[in-house]
Design a protein around this motif. Structure first.
Motif, short mmCIF file in Angstrom:
data_model
loop_
_atom_site.label_atom_id
_atom_site.label_comp_id
_atom_site.label_asym_id
_atom_site.label_seq_id
_atom_site.Cartn_x
_atom_site.Cartn_y
_atom_site.Cartn_z
N TYR A 240 4.17 0.99 -10.79
CA TYR A 240 3.72 -0.40 -9.84
C TYR A 240 2.65 -1.18 -10.39
O TYR A 240 3.35 -2.51 -9.72
N ALA A 241 1.96 -1.18 -11.56
CA ALA A 241 1.46 -1.99 -11.86
C ALA A 241 2.22 -3.57 -12.27
O ALA A 241 2.01 -4.62 -11.62
N GLU B 157 2.63 4.87 -7.56
CA GLU B 157 1.15 5.51 -9.09
C GLU B 157 0.68 6.99 -9.09
O GLU B 157 0.74 7.75 -7.93
N PRO C 45 -3.88 -3.00 -8.53
CA PRO C 45 -4.27 -1.84 -10.21
C PRO C 45 -5.39 -2.96 -10.49
O PRO C 45 -5.53 -4.81 -10.54
N PRO C 46 -6.23 -2.27 -11.17
CA PRO C 46 -7.29 -3.06 -11.83
C PRO C 46 -7.12 -4.13 -12.99
O PRO C 46 -7.37 -5.42 -12.85
N MET D 90 2.07 -0.94 -18.74
CA MET D 90 1.44 -1.07 -17.09
C MET D 90 2.33 0.29 -17.02
O MET D 90 3.41 0.34 -17.26
N ALA D 91 1.92 0.36 -15.70
CA ALA D 91 2.77 1.85 -15.31
C ALA D 91 3.13 0.62 -14.09
O ALA D 91 3.53 -0.34 -13.98
N TYR E 230 -5.32 3.74 -15.86
CA TYR E 230 -4.76 2.93 -15.72
C TYR E 230 -4.64 2.25 -17.39
O TYR E 230 -6.06 2.36 -17.93
N SER F 135 2.68 -7.22 -11.46
CA SER F 135 2.67 -7.95 -12.02
C SER F 135 4.12 -8.97 -11.90
O SER F 135 4.12 -10.37 -12.13
N SER G 267 0.70 -1.17 -0.08
CA SER G 267 0.04 -0.14 -0.08
C SER G 267 0.95 1.63 -0.05
O SER G 267 0.30 2.20 -0.54
N GLN H 230 -8.06 -2.65 -1.89
CA GLN H 230 -7.22 -1.17 -2.39
C GLN H 230 -6.08 -1.66 -2.73
O GLN H 230 -5.50 -0.50 -3.38
N LYS I 19 2.50 1.27 -3.43
CA LYS I 19 1.25 2.32 -4.63
C LYS I 19 1.31 3.50 -3.92
O LYS I 19 0.88 4.03 -5.26
#
Length: 316
Positions: free
Chosen positions: A158-159, A141, A198-199, A155-156, A146, A163, A134, A195, A137
């Motif tokens: 953090y994403a 972020e 990432p999506p 991807m960003a 996204y 991953s 968290s 939370q 993030k």
């Protein structure tokens, strides 16, 4: 004398024209001087900004060099890295983005996080690492939507970090030991991490872990032998899955229900309990087709077999 007065007027007119011309030239020269002064001030500000930006970049480069040296000496800690990157972002927000410091931070954070999560079983203890991720993030972020593409290159920072660090652990345990008929462990993990994920990461888990296990469980489901209702372990996923995935599951479930209803007898009330959970899940056309093919003919047949003797009826 007329000639003299005429000549004097000519001279006066010429002098007036010269004065006006000189006044115009003076005005233009003054405007030009003011414009040059403004341009000089603008250039001076640009020079000062560039000098400041150069100094800031040198400061950022120096801080990152210290991080690199600590990393090379195996003295870099996850907490130390986080504090160094957080300090740079707090002091130099614009340059932080311009220099892509988030991507550089991810390169150093990746092996440290791999070590931190080593041996972690996410479905057994989902609370591990939540606070750590968290914090990262919030640090990495950006305030931008996204990219829902599954390409790692898009991807960003953090994403992509999630991953590469979190997703492999979830995929391994989810694929090897998670039973889709017992959804709670995976649901507990996703609810705890909703939370923080990432999506795009959530989408990858649903697509590559949850859906394959759910599809395999539905394919092996035999409603004539199993006592646990299928809606108990499929319905919890309906709010998370995409409509296309839901329809894929519904297609298999409808086929299984049709095979059971093929041998169903109208006097058996179990069909209602079997079908009711899917009333609002199946597409209306699919639902009506299932009822028309599997239920209505059996009911008609039962009514035809049911004999009514008018002589036995009591008057009202």
């Amino acid at each position: 004398m007329p000639e003299l007065r005429y000549n004097v007027r000519l001279l006066a007119d010429d002098a007036r024209i010269d004065v006006q011309r000189l006044h115009g030239q003076l005005r233009r020269e003054r405007e030009k001087a003011a414009s040059l002064a403004r341009e000089k001030e603008k250039l001076s500000k640009q020079e000062a900004a560039q000098k400041r930006q150069l100094q800031v970049m040198e400061t950022i480069a120096g801080a990152l060099e210290e991080v690199r040296l600590d990393d090379a000496a195996v003295a870099l800690t996850l907490e130390g890295l986080f504090m160094a990157i957080r300090d740079l972002k707090a002091r130099f927000g614009e340059e932080f983005k311009m220099c892509c410091v988030a991507w550089i931070a991810c390169q150093f954070a990746h092996p440290l996080l791999i070590r931190f999560f080593q041996g972690w079983q996410p479905l057994q203890d989902p609370s591990v690492g939540l606070e750590v991720m968290s914090s990262w993030k919030d640090l990495l972020e950006e305030d931008q939507p996204y990219d829902f593409s599954h390409s790692a290159a898009s991807m960003a920072p953090y994403a992509q970090l999630v991953s590469e660090v979190i997703l492999p652990l979830v995929r391994i345990q989810g694929t090897n030991s998670w039973d889709a008929r017992v959804p709670k462990p995976m649901l507990d993990f996703l609810n705890a991490w909703k939370q923080v994920l990432p999506p795009v990461a959530l989408g990858l888990i649903l697509e590559h872990v949850v859906m394959p296990k759910l599809s395999a469980a539905v394919e092996s489901w035999d409603p004539r032998r199993e006592n646990v209702p299928i809606d108990g372990w499929v319905h919890p996923w309906l709010r998370m899955l995409e409509q296309r995935s839901i329809q894929t599951l519904c297609h298999s479930i409808r086929y299984k229900l049709s095979s059971v209803l093929h041998v169903w007898q109208a006097r058996d009330a179990s069909a209602q309990a079997l079908l009711h959970p899917w009333r609002n899940v199946f597409d209306s056309g699919i639902w009506e087709d299932l009822i028309a093919r599997c239920i209505v003919p059996k009911l008609k047949m039962a009514l035809q077999e049911f004999q009514i003797n008018p002589a036995d009826q009591k008057p009202v």
